[in-house]
Design a protein around this motif. Structure first.
Motif, PDB file in Angstrom:
ATOM      1  N   ASP A   1      -1.851   9.203  -9.445  1.00  0.00           N
ATOM      2  CA  ASP A   1      -2.239   7.829  -8.749  1.00  0.00           C
ATOM      3  C   ASP A   1      -2.477   7.849  -7.259  1.00  0.00           C
ATOM      4  N   TYR A   2      -1.531   8.649  -6.921  1.00  0.00           N
ATOM      5  CA  TYR A   2      -1.335   8.767  -5.273  1.00  0.00           C
ATOM      6  C   TYR A   2      -1.348  10.088  -4.686  1.00  0.00           C
ATOM      7  N   TYR A   3      -1.764  10.235  -3.704  1.00  0.00           N
ATOM      8  CA  TYR A   3      -1.689  11.772  -3.273  1.00  0.00           C
ATOM      9  C   TYR A   3      -1.465  11.532  -1.696  1.00  0.00           C
ATOM     10  N   GLY A   4      -0.750  12.491  -0.999  1.00  0.00           N
ATOM     11  CA  GLY A   4      -0.597  12.502   0.500  1.00  0.00           C
ATOM     12  C   GLY A   4      -1.821  13.256   1.125  1.00  0.00           C
ATOM     13  N   GLN A   5      -1.743  13.806   2.314  1.00  0.00           N
ATOM     14  CA  GLN A   5      -2.901  14.193   2.765  1.00  0.00           C
ATOM     15  C   GLN A   5      -2.926  15.722   2.871  1.00  0.00           C
ATOM     16  N   GLY A   6      -1.760  16.245   2.328  1.00  0.00           N
ATOM     17  CA  GLY A   6      -1.772  17.743   2.330  1.00  0.00           C
ATOM     18  C   GLY A   6      -1.147  18.187   3.408  1.00  0.00           C
ATOM     19  N   THR A   7      -0.686  19.461   3.031  1.00  0.00           N
ATOM     20  CA  THR A   7       0.073  20.365   4.141  1.00  0.00           C
ATOM     21  C   THR A   7      -0.321  21.771   3.791  1.00  0.00           C
ATOM     22  N   GLN A   8      -0.926  22.674   4.814  1.00  0.00           N
ATOM     23  CA  GLN A   8      -1.207  23.946   4.553  1.00  0.00           C
ATOM     24  C   GLN A   8       0.069  24.640   4.528  1.00  0.00           C
ATOM     25  N   VAL A   9      -0.208  25.895   3.539  1.00  0.00           N
ATOM     26  CA  VAL A   9       0.940  26.889   3.360  1.00  0.00           C
ATOM     27  C   VAL A   9       0.251  28.060   3.285  1.00  0.00           C
ATOM     28  N   THR A  10       0.430  29.053   4.153  1.00  0.00           N
ATOM     29  CA  THR A  10      -0.234  30.421   4.269  1.00  0.00           C
ATOM     30  C   THR A  10       0.816  31.401   4.129  1.00  0.00           C
TER      31      THR A  10
ATOM     32  N   ALA B   1       2.612  13.903  -4.653  1.00  0.00           N
ATOM     33  CA  ALA B   1       1.769  13.277  -5.708  1.00  0.00           C
ATOM     34  C   ALA B   1       2.607  12.323  -6.346  1.00  0.00           C
ATOM     35  N   ALA B   2       2.236  11.217  -6.737  1.00  0.00           N
ATOM     36  CA  ALA B   2       2.917  10.117  -7.410  1.00  0.00           C
ATOM     37  C   ALA B   2       2.014   9.284  -8.492  1.00  0.00           C
TER      38      ALA B   2
ATOM     39  N   GLN C   1       0.830  -1.041   0.044  1.00  0.00           N
ATOM     40  CA  GLN C   1      -0.104   0.066  -0.085  1.00  0.00           C
ATOM     41  C   GLN C   1       0.840   1.143  -0.111  1.00  0.00           C
ATOM     42  N   VAL C   2       0.534   2.225  -0.825  1.00  0.00           N
ATOM     43  CA  VAL C   2       1.279   3.432  -1.083  1.00  0.00           C
ATOM     44  C   VAL C   2       0.772   4.474  -0.043  1.00  0.00           C
ATOM     45  N   GLN C   3       1.837   5.023   0.665  1.00  0.00           N
ATOM     46  CA  GLN C   3       1.379   6.025   1.579  1.00  0.00           C
ATOM     47  C   GLN C   3       2.410   7.221   1.468  1.00  0.00           C
ATOM     48  N   LEU C   4       1.962   8.451   1.336  1.00  0.00           N
ATOM     49  CA  LEU C   4       2.874   9.618   1.259  1.00  0.00           C
ATOM     50  C   LEU C   4       2.283  10.680   2.226  1.00  0.00           C
ATOM     51  N   VAL C   5       3.315  11.029   2.882  1.00  0.00           N
ATOM     52  CA  VAL C   5       3.275  11.879   4.114  1.00  0.00           C
ATOM     53  C   VAL C   5       3.858  12.985   4.186  1.00  0.00           C
TER      54      VAL C   5
END
Length: 120
Positions: free
Chosen positions: A108-117, A96-97, A1-5
């Motif tokens: 095909d794959y995304y991380g959960q995201g990180t906010q940039v302000t 993303a990958a 399982q692919v996980q991106l963090v």
């Protein structure tokens, strides 16, 4: 399982810098097309930077000369160095990958995201 963090997001003043990181499990960044996307409120998700297994790079016009994508193959980590940040760079950023060596338009794959302000 692919996980991106992703990590490294936060708040910064205009003109400042920030570096995002993305660690992967179940996936090897050096083997495929990888990149960073962002989505601002009320806007569509857009590709900010990407590069293929062979190093072919793409940057969105809005970030050319300010953002740099890179990867550390030994640590299997993807980076996005963001300099001269502008308020319009404010968005959720996603690692993303793809499952392809040469980049395509879909991810095909995304991380959960990180906010940039970025504030003025």
């Amino acid at each position: 399982q692919v996980q991106l963090v992703e990590s490294g997001g936060g708040s910064v003043q205009a003109g400042g810098s920030m570096r995002l990181s993305c660690a992967a499990s179940g996936y090897t960044f050096s083997a495929y097309c990888v990149g960073w996307l962002r989505q601002a409120p009320g806007k569509e998700r857009e590709t900010v930077a990407r590069f293929s297994r062979y190093g072919n790079m793409y940057y969105a016009d809005s970030v050319k000369g300010r953002f740099t994508i890179s990867r550390d193959n030994a640590k299997n980590t993807l980076f996005l160095q963001m300099d001269s940040l502008k308020p319009e760079d404010t968005a959720m950023y996603f690692c993303a990958a793809q499952s392809y060596t040469m980049c395509r338009t879909t991810w095909d794959y995304y991380g959960q995201g990180t906010q940039v302000t970025v504030s003025t």
